[in-house]
Scaffold this motif. Structure first.
Motif, mmCIF file in Angstrom:
data_model
loop_
_atom_site.group_PDB
_atom_site.id
_atom_site.type_symbol
_atom_site.label_atom_id
_atom_site.label_comp_id
_atom_site.label_asym_id
_atom_site.label_seq_id
_atom_site.Cartn_x
_atom_site.Cartn_y
_atom_site.Cartn_z
ATOM 1 N N PRO A 63 11.274 25.949 -21.153
ATOM 2 C CA PRO A 63 9.909 25.990 -20.611
ATOM 3 C C PRO A 63 9.116 27.177 -21.175
ATOM 4 C CG PRO A 63 11.461 25.473 -18.863
ATOM 5 C CD PRO A 63 12.286 25.802 -20.072
ATOM 6 N N ASP A 64 7.882 26.898 -21.549
ATOM 7 C CA ASP A 64 7.045 27.924 -22.187
ATOM 8 C C ASP A 64 6.895 29.178 -21.332
ATOM 9 O OD1 ASP A 64 6.661 26.307 -24.381
ATOM 10 O OD2 ASP A 64 4.775 25.449 -23.636
ATOM 11 N N ILE A 65 6.867 29.002 -20.013
ATOM 12 C CA ILE A 65 6.635 30.148 -19.135
ATOM 13 C C ILE A 65 7.700 31.218 -19.317
ATOM 14 C CG2 ILE A 65 7.888 29.033 -17.232
ATOM 15 C CD1 ILE A 65 4.914 31.464 -16.940
ATOM 16 N N LEU A 66 8.948 30.797 -19.621
ATOM 17 C CA LEU A 66 10.035 31.756 -19.756
ATOM 18 C C LEU A 66 9.945 32.555 -21.053
ATOM 19 C CD1 LEU A 66 13.033 29.640 -18.413
ATOM 20 C CD2 LEU A 66 11.696 31.358 -17.196
ATOM 21 N N LEU A 67 9.130 32.085 -21.971
ATOM 22 C CA LEU A 67 8.953 32.771 -23.252
ATOM 23 C C LEU A 67 7.653 33.557 -23.285
ATOM 24 C CD1 LEU A 67 10.009 29.784 -25.558
ATOM 25 C CD2 LEU A 67 11.472 31.591 -24.621
ATOM 26 N N SER A 68 6.919 33.545 -22.178
ATOM 27 C CA SER A 68 5.580 34.125 -22.158
ATOM 28 C C SER A 68 5.580 35.648 -22.068
ATOM 29 C CB SER A 68 4.787 33.563 -20.974
ATOM 30 O OG SER A 68 5.329 34.037 -19.742
ATOM 31 N N GLY A 69 6.663 36.216 -21.516
ATOM 32 C CA GLY A 69 6.702 37.660 -21.313
ATOM 33 C C GLY A 69 5.922 38.117 -20.095
ATOM 34 N N HIS A 70 5.358 37.183 -19.351
ATOM 35 C CA HIS A 70 4.568 37.507 -18.156
ATOM 36 C C HIS A 70 5.505 37.484 -16.945
ATOM 37 C CE1 HIS A 70 1.455 37.652 -15.200
ATOM 38 N NE2 HIS A 70 0.470 37.556 -16.108
ATOM 39 N N ASN A 71 6.045 38.635 -16.582
ATOM 40 C CA ASN A 71 7.099 38.714 -15.571
ATOM 41 C C ASN A 71 6.676 38.189 -14.202
ATOM 42 O OD1 ASN A 71 8.890 39.831 -17.410
ATOM 43 N ND2 ASN A 71 8.324 41.939 -16.896
ATOM 44 N N GLU A 72 5.440 38.477 -13.810
ATOM 45 C CA GLU A 72 4.979 38.027 -12.492
ATOM 46 C C GLU A 72 4.930 36.509 -12.422
ATOM 47 O OE1 GLU A 72 1.014 38.507 -9.693
ATOM 48 O OE2 GLU A 72 1.613 40.177 -11.007
ATOM 49 N N LYS A 73 4.424 35.882 -13.485
ATOM 50 C CA LYS A 73 4.362 34.422 -13.512
ATOM 51 C C LYS A 73 5.765 33.809 -13.611
ATOM 52 C CE LYS A 73 -0.318 33.936 -15.423
ATOM 53 N NZ LYS A 73 -1.140 33.408 -16.534
ATOM 54 N N LEU A 93 7.287 33.854 -10.167
ATOM 55 C CA LEU A 93 6.692 32.807 -9.346
ATOM 56 C C LEU A 93 7.264 31.448 -9.729
ATOM 57 C CD1 LEU A 93 4.672 31.892 -7.221
ATOM 58 C CD2 LEU A 93 2.910 31.828 -9.005
ATOM 59 N N TRP A 94 7.409 31.193 -11.036
ATOM 60 C CA TRP A 94 7.977 29.916 -11.508
ATOM 61 C C TRP A 94 9.403 29.749 -11.002
ATOM 62 C CZ3 TRP A 94 12.211 28.684 -14.571
ATOM 63 C CH2 TRP A 94 12.274 27.377 -15.051
ATOM 64 N N ARG A 95 10.182 30.801 -11.084
ATOM 65 C CA ARG A 95 11.568 30.722 -10.626
ATOM 66 C C ARG A 95 11.649 30.460 -9.124
ATOM 67 N NH1 ARG A 95 13.799 35.708 -14.393
ATOM 68 N NH2 ARG A 95 14.547 34.387 -16.124
ATOM 69 N N GLU A 96 10.764 31.088 -8.383
ATOM 70 C CA GLU A 96 10.755 30.855 -6.940
ATOM 71 C C GLU A 96 10.391 29.407 -6.622
ATOM 72 O OE1 GLU A 96 8.586 32.552 -2.875
ATOM 73 O OE2 GLU A 96 8.272 33.556 -4.797
ATOM 74 N N GLU A 97 9.390 28.883 -7.333
ATOM 75 C CA GLU A 97 8.997 27.489 -7.126
ATOM 76 C C GLU A 97 10.126 26.532 -7.496
ATOM 77 O OE1 GLU A 97 5.573 27.282 -9.586
ATOM 78 O OE2 GLU A 97 4.187 28.053 -8.058
ATOM 79 N N GLN A 98 10.795 26.819 -8.609
ATOM 80 C CA GLN A 98 11.899 25.968 -9.044
ATOM 81 C C GLN A 98 13.077 26.032 -8.076
ATOM 82 O OE1 GLN A 98 12.063 23.801 -11.752
ATOM 83 N NE2 GLN A 98 9.854 24.194 -11.768
#
Length: 224
Positions: free
Chosen positions: A192-202, A205-210
């Motif tokens: 997933p792109d979010i994990l490669l984004s380097g944006h720790n806060e996002k 949040l993604w991990r919590e949602e998952q």
């Protein structure tokens, strides 16, 4: 932390503590695990530790006297926070129980065998009874090993990254979110792109949602 395990089959329990995380924890001095052969406390020349049931019935019962002698010897040497009996009709082991036990200083685990122990053992000595699931094993040794593994890994300093245990499944009653590692793309299957984004806060949040999504799909009972 010190864990004393009372068992009829100490040889069955040695290998889990001679490898991996448990071995390292012992070598670091973070935990002590001592195995006590119940037959060493038998009173007969045949090292008998079991006998027939009063009232008849199939299966042998572990006798009270050897268990009393073993527990009394240990209690004379130190105070114990818990004396736990591994039994199918105990409370089912979960992460909350593992967390509680990881804070204890001295614990005894008594491994059942045959049809179990004389009820007077449970009435007089046992402070807690634990099961590893709704099934019956040949003895309590494998269940005791599971308890030790679940508890010892929570002791500070045992894991390389102490925050790792806090993100395991069942902490906060949630399953862990999906995890990925290199390569970022394999046979067209992408991370997933979010994990490669380097944006720790996002990412958090993604991990919590998952985690919530996976728990709802696989273990909705945990929300209850």
């Amino acid at each position: 932390m010190r864990i004393d395990i009372i068992t009829v089959l100490p040889e069955l329990l040695r290998s889990p503590f001679e490898a991996s995380i448990l071995k390292r924890a012992i070598e670091k001095g973070l935990v002590e695990v001592h195995l006590h052969n119940l037959r060493d406390f038998a009173t007969s020349s045949y090292n008998q530790i079991d006998d027939y049931q009063f009232g008849g019935g199939a299966g042998m019962v572990m006798m009270i006297e050897p268990i009393d002698k073993c527990i009394s010897k240990l209690k004379a040497e130190r105070d114990y926070d818990e004396i736990i009996y591994m039994t199918p009709d105990g409370e089912t082991l979960n992460q909350s129980i593992a967390n509680q036990l990881s804070l204890k200083e001295n614990v005894i685990l008594l491994c059942g065998h045959y049809k179990g122990v004389d009820q007077r053992v449970r009435d007089q000595f046992i402070t807690r009874e634990i099961s590893v699931g709704d099934y019956v094993l040949s003895g309590g040794e494998l269940g005791a090993a599971i308890v030790c593994d679940a508890v010892i890994r929570l002791i500070p300093g045992v894991l390389g990254n102490e925050t790792s245990a806090l993100t395991d499944s069942f902490q906060d009653n949630l399953l862990a979110p999906p995890i990925y590692t290199r390569p970022s793309e394999y046979k067209g299957w992408k991370v997933p792109d979010i994990l490669l984004s380097g944006h720790n806060e996002k990412i958090d949040l993604w991990r919590e949602e998952q985690a919530h999504k996976r728990t709802e799909e696989k273990r909705p009972d945990l929300f209850e």
